[in-house]
Design an enzyme around this catalytic site. Structure first.
Site: not given
Ligand code: HH2
Length: 264
Positions: A205, A239
């Site tokens: 992040k 995660r």
């Molecule tokens: N962060 C993201 C997406 N889903 N779910 C939970 N439970 N907690 C989190 O912190 C979380 C989540 C965002 O991260 P990422 O999947 O890397 O990016 P994107 O949303 O752009 O796909």
């Protein structure tokens, strides 16, 4: 929890796993690298530039991957979605967890989860995926996150979701500045004190890039530091994009803090 984003525009891996074959290969790679859960998502929550996708588009992204994973992946699958329509398709295809960053905002989500008996992740956020950063204002971020998670867990239980099926997540990076993220991480034991397993998602992040440095190795080390601290503070699930590195960080943190030895 290994992240599998089937999106063209995700934070760090946008576009890489849009092809179902590549997505399946990556899920199996993460399983081999020591992940315990695969989190499949068809919607990017990136604050700037992520496009709102329709539930149908989200389903079209995740369904072929779910189908192809059946019989190949031994791990439980979590579906990262805010939409009950998408969750239903995933649960029918065998998903065991609904990871809902809106904490059951879709009125059809809680009844669906209650009827299916799946586990749910309730995450703290304000606003929506596109505009949450506008809402990063708190008197006390930790107290407000705790209050929100407590209320959403109570709501889930009222809707028939078993207490033992609830996981809470402070939502690192969602409606939170760098200072808020650090404050939440520093006070994770207060969130764990709610009595539910806590999930922490900090992998790659923006605040990690900002504090640890932007090159891939610095980001990897920054992630590992947060993962170790999160586990040492009581988190049950982290995660991550890179399960192998996370596994090592978790094994070390758990060995020091809980005096338990698990082989990585
Ligand atoms: N962060 C993201 C997406 N889903 N779910 C939970 N439970 N907690 C989190 O912190 C979380 C989540 C965002 O991260 P990422 O999947 O890397 O990016 P994107 O949303 O752009 O796909």
């Amino acid at each position: 929890m290994g992240i599998l984003n089937i999106t063209p525009d995700s934070f760090s891996d946008g576009g890489r796993y849009l092809d179902p074959e590549a997505a399946v290969a990556h899920a199996l790679e993460m399983e081999a690298a020591g992940a315990d859960i695969i989190d499949l998502g068809g919607e990017s929550t990136r604050p700037l530039g992520a496009r709102e996708v329709s539930p149908l588009e989200e389903i079209a992204r995740v369904r072929p991957v779910l189908r192809q994973l059946a019989g190949k992946l031994r791990l439980p699958i979590s579906i990262d979605t805010r939409r009950a329509e998408v969750a239903r398709v995933a649960l029918e295809a065998g998903a065991a967890i609904v990871n809902d960053i809106s904490a059951l905002a879709d009125p059809a989500m809680a009844p669906l989860a209650a009827a299916s008996g799946c586990a749910v992740v309730l995450m703290h956020m304000r606003g929506g995926p596109q505009d949450h950063i506008k809402f990063a204002r708190y008197n006390s971020v930790v107290a407000e996150v705790v209050k929100f998670l407590e209320a959403r867990a109570r709501f889930a239980i009222e809707q028939g979701i078993a207490r033992s099926r609830i996981i809470v997540d402070p939502g690192i990076g969602f409606a939170k500045t760098t200072t808020h993220n650090l404050e939440v991480l520093r006070n994770l034991p207060r969130i764990c004190a709610l009595g539910y397993p806590v999930l922490v998602g900090a992998s790659r992040k923006t605040f990690v890039r900002k504090l640890a440095g932007n090159d891939p190795e610095a980001v990897r080390l920054g992630n590992a530091a947060i993962e170790a601290i999160a586990v040492a503070s009581g988190a049950s699930i982290i995660r991550v994009h890179e399960p192998a590195a996370a596994r090592a960080a978790v094994a070390m943190a758990a060995a020091v803090v809980r005096a338990t030895i698990s082989k990585g």
